[in-house]
Design a protein around this motif. Structure first.
Motif, mmCIF file in Angstrom:
data_model
loop_
_atom_site.group_PDB
_atom_site.id
_atom_site.type_symbol
_atom_site.label_atom_id
_atom_site.label_comp_id
_atom_site.label_asym_id
_atom_site.label_seq_id
_atom_site.Cartn_x
_atom_site.Cartn_y
_atom_site.Cartn_z
ATOM 1 N N THR A 1 0.842 -1.195 0.000
ATOM 2 C CA THR A 1 0.000 0.000 0.000
ATOM 3 C C THR A 1 0.875 1.242 0.000
ATOM 4 O O THR A 1 2.000 1.237 0.497
ATOM 5 N N LEU A 2 0.332 2.314 -0.563
ATOM 6 C CA LEU A 2 1.003 3.613 -0.598
ATOM 7 C C LEU A 2 -0.028 4.634 -0.156
ATOM 8 O O LEU A 2 -1.124 4.700 -0.724
ATOM 9 N N SER A 3 0.297 5.430 0.864
ATOM 10 C CA SER A 3 -0.706 6.331 1.427
ATOM 11 C C SER A 3 -0.091 7.644 1.875
ATOM 12 O O SER A 3 1.129 7.788 1.977
ATOM 13 N N GLY A 4 -0.962 8.605 2.170
ATOM 14 C CA GLY A 4 -0.514 9.907 2.637
ATOM 15 C C GLY A 4 -1.691 10.831 2.886
ATOM 16 O O GLY A 4 -2.855 10.414 2.850
ATOM 17 N N ILE A 5 -1.384 12.101 3.103
ATOM 18 C CA ILE A 5 -2.397 13.120 3.374
ATOM 19 C C ILE A 5 -2.091 14.348 2.519
ATOM 20 O O ILE A 5 -0.923 14.670 2.271
ATOM 21 N N TYR B 1 -5.419 9.535 1.663
ATOM 22 C CA TYR B 1 -5.581 8.701 0.476
ATOM 23 C C TYR B 1 -4.762 7.431 0.648
ATOM 24 O O TYR B 1 -3.778 7.397 1.396
ATOM 25 N N GLU B 2 -5.167 6.395 -0.076
ATOM 26 C CA GLU B 2 -4.427 5.133 -0.022
ATOM 27 C C GLU B 2 -4.609 4.365 -1.323
ATOM 28 O O GLU B 2 -5.721 4.224 -1.825
ATOM 29 N N PHE B 3 -3.484 3.914 -1.878
ATOM 30 C CA PHE B 3 -3.491 2.987 -3.004
ATOM 31 C C PHE B 3 -3.131 1.614 -2.453
ATOM 32 O O PHE B 3 -2.096 1.443 -1.818
ATOM 33 N N ASP B 4 -4.000 0.652 -2.711
ATOM 34 C CA ASP B 4 -3.820 -0.677 -2.133
ATOM 35 C C ASP B 4 -3.502 -1.696 -3.219
ATOM 36 O O ASP B 4 -3.825 -1.499 -4.397
ATOM 37 N N ASN C 1 8.940 13.871 -6.313
ATOM 38 C CA ASN C 1 9.637 12.794 -5.613
ATOM 39 C C ASN C 1 9.263 11.442 -6.208
ATOM 40 O O ASN C 1 8.100 11.187 -6.505
ATOM 41 N N THR C 2 10.268 10.593 -6.358
ATOM 42 C CA THR C 2 10.013 9.204 -6.733
ATOM 43 C C THR C 2 9.790 8.404 -5.451
ATOM 44 O O THR C 2 10.628 8.418 -4.547
ATOM 45 N N ILE C 3 8.653 7.735 -5.357
ATOM 46 C CA ILE C 3 8.331 6.923 -4.184
ATOM 47 C C ILE C 3 8.697 5.475 -4.491
ATOM 48 O O ILE C 3 8.157 4.874 -5.428
ATOM 49 N N SER D 1 3.944 2.013 2.358
ATOM 50 C CA SER D 1 4.713 3.250 2.233
ATOM 51 C C SER D 1 3.789 4.372 2.681
ATOM 52 O O SER D 1 2.875 4.769 1.947
ATOM 53 N N THR D 2 3.988 4.865 3.886
ATOM 54 C CA THR D 2 3.082 5.849 4.482
ATOM 55 C C THR D 2 3.733 7.229 4.529
ATOM 56 O O THR D 2 4.919 7.381 4.259
ATOM 57 N N GLY D 3 2.923 8.214 4.895
ATOM 58 C CA GLY D 3 3.453 9.553 5.125
ATOM 59 C C GLY D 3 3.837 10.310 3.880
ATOM 60 O O GLY D 3 4.672 11.226 3.934
ATOM 61 N N ASN D 4 3.245 9.967 2.730
ATOM 62 C CA ASN D 4 3.538 10.674 1.483
ATOM 63 C C ASN D 4 2.633 11.911 1.392
ATOM 64 O O ASN D 4 1.570 11.894 0.773
ATOM 65 N N ILE D 5 3.097 12.978 2.034
ATOM 66 C CA ILE D 5 2.302 14.192 2.212
ATOM 67 C C ILE D 5 2.458 15.122 1.007
ATOM 68 O O ILE D 5 3.543 15.253 0.440
ATOM 69 N N ILE D 6 1.354 15.776 0.654
ATOM 70 C CA ILE D 6 1.367 16.808 -0.381
ATOM 71 C C ILE D 6 0.845 18.100 0.221
ATOM 72 O O ILE D 6 -0.203 18.117 0.859
#
Length: 313
Positions: free
Chosen positions: A2-6, A48-51, A87-89, A96-101
């Motif tokens: 998963t890839l997520s952030g706020i 948001y979250e991509f699962d 940024n490349t994640i 992978s959490t905390g990908n803030i915009i």
């Protein structure tokens, strides 16, 4: 994984953006296949979250609802409106959490000028061609930037590939197309004043890049990533063979290798010192005695390392 952030309205992180779409792009994506890997929406907390995404390299952008956030800009993780600077994640674990915009915005427009154009796709277009196709490209960001200055506006192409951006202040601007994974062949410069509307600033998307198209070109300036090396592949997925294209911005020691999903090296495509420039290599797993499936192209150029995923059908 998963890839997520706020997503927040600004760097103070006091207010979340609660209405908008999130876009997940593959690193080094191919336009004809999976240029947008997934979409999701923001919840009431801006989360948001991509699962269920495979491990790999990605870029993430938010497109806020313009009726709620009328002066907002498409913004990537890395707080930029340009995919090259985003940024490349890299996902190597289950989450992978905390990908803030922090959302980028522009002042409320008050000008009387405008710009109109179209974005189309032609698989035959390459860096040496200038052919206009009739297949529209919807849902792509067109970015207009004040020159000089940092003020930006953007608009999304409609179902016909058309865009129409009004209320521009008097002055000089640059316009570019933002499709993650595709590097620009150029960008338009234009100047407007006194209620002027500039028409037919069109672009054609090919498999390798984005190409300005106009019957009467208006001052084309180069807009490429001047600071890093990039690697692309097309077609992807492929049936017979794929073209691996390297853009080297400075002379460097280069190694390009192909690996299978077990981490076994399949082929060395390049090894040695190369001068700055564009280079192309052909790759076919079957020609090396392997079956169809997923493969990885690894580039090492000085301190730069990039990995590109390929699928042979």
């Amino acid at each position: 994984g998963t890839l997520s952030g706020i997503v927040y309205t600004d760097e103070s992180e006091a207010i979340a953006v609660t209405d908008g779409e999130m876009y997940l792009y593959r690193e080094n994506s191919n336009f004809t296949k999976n240029d947008i890997l997934a979409k999701t929406t923001l919840d009431g907390n801006g989360y948001y979250e991509f699962d269920s995404i495979p491990y790999g390299e990605y870029r993430v952008a938010v497109r806020p609802n313009v009726s709620v956030y009328p002066n907002s800009l498409i913004t990537y993780v890395g707080d930029t409106t340009n995919w090259i600077a985003a940024n490349t994640i890299i996902t190597t674990t289950t989450s992978s959490t905390g990908n803030i915009i922090h959302l980028k915005s522009h002042p409320a427009p008050v000008g009387s000028n405008g710009i109109v154009g179209n974005l189309t796709y032609n698989s035959l277009v390459s860096k040496s061609a200038s052919v206009l196709s009739t297949k529209p490209v919807p849902g792509v960001g067109i970015v207009v930037k004040k020159n000089p200055g940092s003020s930006e506006r953007n608009v999304i192409t409609d179902s016909n590939g058309d865009y129409n951006l009004g209320n521009l202040d008097d002055g000089a601007y640059k316009l570019f197309v933002d499709i993650p994974g595709l590097h620009m062949a150029g960008t338009y410069e234009f100047t407007v004043s006194g209620g002027n509307v500039v028409n037919s600033l069109d672009y054609t998307v090919g498999n390798d890049s984005i190409h300005p198209y106009a019957t009467s070109p208006i001052g084309l300036n180069e807009l490429k990533d001047k600071t890093s090396t990039y690697l692309t592949a097309y077609p992807n997925p492929y049936n017979t063979s794929a073209t691996i294209e390297l853009n080297l911005t400075a002379s460097n020691n280069v190694t390009i290798e192909a690996y299978n999903v077990l981490g076994e090296k399949v082929q060395t495509l390049e090894s040695g010192k190369k001068n700055a420039g564009n280079y192309k290599y052909n790759f076919s797993a079957k020609s090396q005695g392997y079956t169809s499936g997923m493969y990885f192209i690894k580039l090492s150029a000085g301190k730069t390392t990039k990995v590109l995923k390929l699928i042979e059908q």
